[in-house]
Design an enzyme around this catalytic site. Structure first.
Site, PDB file in Angstrom:
ATOM      1  N   HIS A  39       0.842  -1.207   0.000  1.00  0.00           N
ATOM      2  CA  HIS A  39       0.000   0.000   0.000  1.00  0.00           C
ATOM      3  C   HIS A  39       0.877   1.258   0.000  1.00  0.00           C
ATOM      4  O   HIS A  39       0.561   2.255  -0.647  1.00  0.00           O
ATOM      5  CB  HIS A  39      -0.894   0.029   1.239  1.00  0.00           C
ATOM      6  CG  HIS A  39      -1.911  -1.076   1.289  1.00  0.00           C
ATOM      7  ND1 HIS A  39      -1.906  -2.053   2.265  1.00  0.00           N
ATOM      8  CD2 HIS A  39      -2.953  -1.346   0.481  1.00  0.00           C
ATOM      9  CE1 HIS A  39      -2.928  -2.867   2.052  1.00  0.00           C
ATOM     10  NE2 HIS A  39      -3.573  -2.475   0.978  1.00  0.00           N
ATOM     11  N   GLN A  63     -18.108  -7.520  -0.416  1.00  0.00           N
ATOM     12  CA  GLN A  63     -17.201  -8.338  -1.226  1.00  0.00           C
ATOM     13  C   GLN A  63     -16.721  -9.589  -0.496  1.00  0.00           C
ATOM     14  O   GLN A  63     -15.928 -10.353  -1.027  1.00  0.00           O
ATOM     15  CB  GLN A  63     -16.028  -7.506  -1.748  1.00  0.00           C
ATOM     16  CG  GLN A  63     -15.011  -7.075  -0.706  1.00  0.00           C
ATOM     17  CD  GLN A  63     -13.990  -6.116  -1.309  1.00  0.00           C
ATOM     18  OE1 GLN A  63     -14.284  -4.951  -1.559  1.00  0.00           O
ATOM     19  NE2 GLN A  63     -12.784  -6.598  -1.571  1.00  0.00           N
ATOM     20  N   VAL A 177       4.381  -5.841  -4.605  1.00  0.00           N
ATOM     21  CA  VAL A 177       5.540  -5.714  -3.714  1.00  0.00           C
ATOM     22  C   VAL A 177       5.643  -7.017  -2.924  1.00  0.00           C
ATOM     23  O   VAL A 177       4.633  -7.541  -2.433  1.00  0.00           O
ATOM     24  CB  VAL A 177       5.372  -4.509  -2.755  1.00  0.00           C
ATOM     25  CG1 VAL A 177       6.555  -4.405  -1.799  1.00  0.00           C
ATOM     26  CG2 VAL A 177       5.230  -3.229  -3.565  1.00  0.00           C
ATOM     27  N   SER A 186       0.425  -8.894   1.600  1.00  0.00           N
ATOM     28  CA  SER A 186      -1.035  -8.945   1.699  1.00  0.00           C
ATOM     29  C   SER A 186      -1.424  -8.717   3.151  1.00  0.00           C
ATOM     30  O   SER A 186      -0.706  -9.151   4.064  1.00  0.00           O
ATOM     31  CB  SER A 186      -1.535 -10.324   1.256  1.00  0.00           C
ATOM     32  OG  SER A 186      -2.870 -10.518   1.684  1.00  0.00           O
TER      33      SER A 186
HETATM   34  O1  PAF Z   1      -8.167  -4.450  -3.085  1.00  0.00           O
HETATM   35  C1  PAF Z   1      -8.826  -4.051  -2.096  1.00  0.00           C
HETATM   36  O2  PAF Z   1      -8.293  -3.758  -1.028  1.00  0.00           O
HETATM   37  C2  PAF Z   1     -10.335  -3.938  -2.229  1.00  0.00           C
HETATM   38  O3  PAF Z   1     -10.853  -4.934  -3.045  1.00  0.00           O
HETATM   39  C3  PAF Z   1     -10.796  -2.554  -2.682  1.00  0.00           C
HETATM   40  C4  PAF Z   1     -10.311  -2.231  -4.082  1.00  0.00           C
HETATM   41  C5  PAF Z   1     -10.315  -1.488  -1.710  1.00  0.00           C
HETATM   42  C6  PAF Z   1     -12.337  -2.498  -2.712  1.00  0.00           C
HETATM   43  O4  PAF Z   1     -12.883  -2.744  -1.458  1.00  0.00           O
END
Ligand code: PAF
Length: 253
Positions: A39, A63, A177, A186
């Protein structure tokens, strides 16, 4: 400098419409928090290419097809805001109620690629991803939005949505990365017990084995449970479980 943190969507929208943003390029890094060096790389690139950088931290319930996975998802807001300091100018941390005033009655569905690979193993996952990304893009109105290549299928589906819906935003892909031993960064890695974390390093190496079938066999032999190994557009993608944690990765072949 410390970023400004917005938990209220209404306050954020007022800020976005303010003089501070007028005529400025805006880079956007959408995340679910539990930030790591991957990130940070997205934020650094956004910082280098834009005058304002907005980070969103939102663990998106729609999700997650597995409620246990959602409940276990790491939440580390204070550390996340500290990591973003000097990179993000603004952080938005909306509540699920604020993001889904419609209770998810309205959603974005892609009917083909979203049903394969991750989508085949996580029904509804990409409806949730595309819907929340569209909402976030509308709230942030970025010039550019930054996505990691680790989530290769997500990146391609988001690009497709931006094109299909004529969204005025550039999608920038950023290289995965990796840890020193090769494991892709992750937020889920921190849930691995030390012995499983050590074994997980074999995932990207074995993913490269001769054919997808050979890679799946080698991974099973090394103690991974394999969801899929497949190739698309010169990229080999895989999803495995180890120590109760699901990992995805991809390599060029
Ligand atoms: O990759 C992620 O962290 C998520 O799928 C995202 C793009 C922030 C959507 O919730």
């Amino acid at each position: 400098m410390k970023p400004r943190v917005f938990t209220s969507v209404a306050e954020w929208r007022a800020e976005r419409a303010s003089e501070r943003f007028a005529g400025r390029s805006v880079g956007f890094v959408p995340t679910m928090g539990a930030l790591h060096a991957g990130h940070r790389a997205l934020l650094e690139r956004a910082r280098a290419e834009n005058e304002r950088v907005v980070l969103s931290i939102f663990v998106n319930p729609t999700q997650f097809n597995d409620p246990t996975d959602l409940a276990k998802y790491p939440r580390t807001l204070d550390e996340d805001v500290a990591l973003a300091a000097g990179l993000a100018t603004d952080v938005i941390v909306p509540s699920p109620e604020a993001m889904y005033p419609d209770r998810y009655r309205y959603r974005v569905t892609e009917l083909e690629f979203s049903r394969e690979l991750e989508g085949a193993h996580r029904p509804g996952h990409f409806d949730g991803v595309l819907t929340v990304v569209l909402k976030l893009l509308n709230l942030v109105q970025p010039t550019r939005a930054y996505f990691g290549e680790k989530d290769w299928q997500q990146l391609h589906l988001v690009r497709g949505m931006v094109e299909a819906l004529f969204l005025p935003c550039e999608i920038v892909a950023c290289q995965t990365v990796r840890e020193a031993d090769g494991l892709a960064m992750s937020s889920r890695n921190r849930r691995l017990a030390p012995a499983d974390r050590a074994r997980a390093a074999a995932f990207p190496k074995l993913l490269r084995a001769g054919t997808p079938e050979a890679a799946a066999g080698a991974l099973r032999g090394a103690g991974f449970e394999v969801d899929y190994i497949a190739e698309r557009d010169g990229v080999r993608l895989g999803a495995v479980h180890i120590g109760g944690v699901r990992l995805i990765d991809n390599v060029r072949v």
